[in-house]
Design a protein around this motif. Structure first.
Motif, short mmCIF file in Angstrom:
data_model
loop_
_atom_site.label_atom_id
_atom_site.label_comp_id
_atom_site.label_asym_id
_atom_site.label_seq_id
_atom_site.Cartn_x
_atom_site.Cartn_y
_atom_site.Cartn_z
N GLN A 95 -38.06 -57.08 38.93
CA GLN A 95 -36.94 -56.45 39.28
C GLN A 95 -35.69 -57.08 37.95
N ALA A 96 -34.97 -55.59 37.71
CA ALA A 96 -33.90 -55.74 36.46
C ALA A 96 -32.42 -55.92 37.57
N PHE A 97 -31.72 -57.33 36.26
CA PHE A 97 -30.13 -56.81 37.10
C PHE A 97 -29.16 -57.25 36.10
N ARG A 98 -28.52 -55.90 36.05
CA ARG A 98 -27.07 -56.20 35.57
C ARG A 98 -26.13 -57.11 35.83
N GLY A 99 -25.26 -57.84 34.79
CA GLY A 99 -24.22 -58.72 34.50
C GLY A 99 -23.30 -58.42 33.64
N LYS A 100 -22.32 -59.03 33.72
CA LYS A 100 -20.90 -59.63 32.82
C LYS A 100 -20.71 -61.09 33.01
N LYS A 101 -20.67 -61.87 32.05
CA LYS A 101 -20.55 -62.91 31.97
C LYS A 101 -19.29 -63.76 30.64
N THR A 102 -18.35 -64.77 30.97
CA THR A 102 -17.56 -64.75 30.59
C THR A 102 -17.50 -66.68 29.38
N THR A 103 -18.13 -66.92 28.79
CA THR A 103 -17.24 -68.02 28.03
C THR A 103 -16.33 -68.14 27.05
N ASN A 104 -15.77 -69.44 27.12
CA ASN A 104 -14.68 -70.11 26.07
C ASN A 104 -15.13 -70.72 24.75
N THR A 105 -15.28 -69.54 23.99
CA THR A 105 -16.12 -70.67 22.44
C THR A 105 -15.72 -71.77 22.11
N VAL A 106 -16.53 -71.95 21.18
CA VAL A 106 -16.50 -74.05 21.42
C VAL A 106 -15.48 -73.92 20.18
N GLY A 107 -15.14 -72.95 18.97
CA GLY A 107 -14.23 -72.90 18.00
C GLY A 107 -13.41 -72.24 18.07
N SER A 108 -12.95 -71.45 16.63
CA SER A 108 -12.49 -70.45 16.84
C SER A 108 -12.50 -69.18 16.56
N SER A 109 -13.95 -69.23 16.42
CA SER A 109 -15.29 -68.09 15.79
C SER A 109 -16.27 -68.34 17.19
N VAL A 110 -17.13 -66.93 16.93
CA VAL A 110 -17.88 -67.04 17.43
C VAL A 110 -19.43 -67.48 16.80
N THR A 111 -20.37 -68.49 17.16
CA THR A 111 -21.30 -69.72 17.11
C THR A 111 -22.89 -68.49 17.73
N SER A 112 -23.04 -68.64 16.84
CA SER A 112 -24.99 -69.09 18.15
C SER A 112 -24.76 -69.60 19.61
N ILE A 113 -24.13 -70.54 19.10
CA ILE A 113 -24.01 -71.87 20.66
C ILE A 113 -23.57 -70.94 21.82
N ASP A 114 -22.52 -69.90 21.42
CA ASP A 114 -21.25 -69.13 22.29
C ASP A 114 -22.41 -68.06 22.70
N VAL A 115 -23.22 -67.96 22.27
CA VAL A 115 -23.58 -66.88 22.71
C VAL A 115 -24.57 -67.23 24.03
N SER A 116 -25.59 -68.47 23.72
CA SER A 116 -26.47 -69.45 24.32
C SER A 116 -26.00 -69.84 25.36
N ASN A 117 -24.97 -70.18 25.61
CA ASN A 117 -23.90 -70.32 26.16
C ASN A 117 -23.44 -69.07 27.73
N VAL A 118 -23.34 -68.25 26.98
CA VAL A 118 -22.44 -67.57 27.70
C VAL A 118 -23.98 -66.62 28.42
#
Length: 410
Positions: free
Chosen positions: A86-109
């Motif tokens: 099965q495949a499900f679409r969704g949308k999620k939002t997270t606050n970034t750790v710093g002032s710019s996007v990092t790989s950690i933020d991508v993993s978190n969201v």
């Protein structure tokens, strides 16, 4: 040579291995290998774990004279069957750790998708990002690393399989001494392989004709969105020939593979097989055609039911072409029979153009190779148990290399 990626698939009757890398977004195959294990799978479940573990244990080292490759394998990428996909679409939002996007933020969201309520019997296999959005509304198809933003929103597709299937695969590979880097569903991987070939339609229904199961995957713009499984395949044809002619399974397999359904018509019908004694039956091509035709009528009716189920979910699917892959698609006459039973559809038999893996049996593994090379900003099941990180950690010292340059380790 780029990093060697080891891709494994356990089908109903064999283990397939593909070793390769990806250069310029195209798969490069170093070698393939296949070990026959009849009846190892049943209905997507591993039937004989001890036999599978024993067979997998033979594949820790692969040597291929043609490609001059000699390699030890520990980390692997595993293709999972599509039964129950099965495949499900969704949308999620997270606050970034710093002032710019990092790989950690991508993993978190991406990890936020794990919190969605699922049945205890289901497992999220992979989470594939479709679009990233920053707080100012900027949108990106690739992860916007280093872009200034206090939030990161992702639209993604979560791939889900029954937990019973994933647990059985993980258990077998771990017992055989392998570490699974990532898994992917065969439907998703087949869509990636199709998308990578510019000569093939990007939206289609892929018909994977396996030994015991035929999977129908709806692919829209290269992404698998729905799947239906039919419990019939080329092994069913072998069983039909055994019943019709009272012959052994080995003889039926030989007739199926070497002769198949022939569209050539001849007035004189010489036997294409005869028994060891005069009293044994003799089989002509005309008789073999008749038996295969009877099987095809039932087989393609079953496929037709699966297609109608997909078309009810996505009405636009009715106009899409059928792309035949898998070992069953290679049988002589299968393409012409499919065209006969689906006269209103475009029917294509797909054989990859990648040197070293031009068989329709390797479509899924080629897609898995592509998925493995793009896994940096996806969330695979093997990553989901890891804790999220929000601060830097000291780098570990690299161990000294003790193996010779000619003895690579994966």
């Amino acid at each position: 040579m780029g990093q060697v990626i080891a891709c494994f698939e356990v089908s109903s009757n064999s283990i397939r291995v593909l070793l390769g890398t990806v250069e310029n977004n195209e798969p490069v195959v170093f070698c393939t290998n296949e070990i026959a294990i009849p009846g190892i799978m049943e209905n997507g479940m591993i039937k004989d774990e001890s036999a599978l573990v024993a067979a997998l244990s033979q594949l820790h080292r692969i040597e291929d004279e043609a490609s001059r490759l000699s390699i030890n394998i520990t980390n692997v990428y595993v293709l999972l069957p599509s039964l129950g996909f099965q495949a499900f679409r969704g949308k999620k939002t997270t606050n970034t750790v710093g002032s710019s996007v990092t790989s950690i933020d991508v993993s978190n969201v991406l990890s936020l998708f794990q919190k969605d309520a699922l049945s205890p019997e289901a497992s999220i296999i992979n989470i594939i990002p479709e679009e990233f959005t920053l707080e100012d509304g900027q949108r990106f198809f690739e992860a916007p690393i280093d872009k200034a933003s206090r939030t990161l929103t992702v639209s993604a597709i979560a791939h889900v399989l029954p937990k019973s299937i994933t647990d059985s695969f993980y258990g077998s590979f771990l017992k055989a001494g392998f570490r699974i880097n990532q898994t992917a569903v065969s439907s998703y991987s087949e869509g990636l392989a199709l998308k990578a070939d510019s000569s093939m339609p990007q939206s289609a229904i892929i018909v994977n004709m396996g030994g015991k199961v035929t999977n129908l995957t709806l692919v829209m713009n290269g992404m698998a969105v729905a799947c239906k499984s039919c419990y019939a395949g080329s092994d069913s044809l072998t069983e039909a020939l055994v019943q019709d002619f009272a012959i052994s399974t080995e003889t039926a397999e030989h007739l199926k593979i070497m002769n198949g359904y022939s569209t050539r018509t001849r007035e004189f019908q010489a036997p294409i097989w005869r028994g060891s004694s005069d009293n044994d039956c003799r089989i002509s091509q005309k008789e073999l055609n008749a038996s295969i035709s009877r099987f095809a009528e039932k087989y393609f009716a079953t496929i037709g039911s699966g297609l109608r189920a997909i078309e009810q979910m996505v009405p636009d699917a009715a106009s899409l072409p059928l792309v035949l892959i898998g070992g069953g698609s290679m049988l002589n006459g299968m393409l012409s029979l499919a065209k006969r039973y689906f006269p209103g559809k475009q029917v294509i038999r797909y054989s990859p153009k990648v040197i070293g893996a031009r068989s329709p049996r390797y479509v899924g593994l080629l897609g898995l190779l592509l998925a493995a090379s793009r896994s940096e900003h996806t969330l695979a099941e093997s990553q989901q148990g890891l804790p999220r990180v929000s601060r830097a950690v000291p780098k570990e010292k690299k161990p000294k290399r003790t193996s010779s340059p000619e003895d690579d380790s994966l």
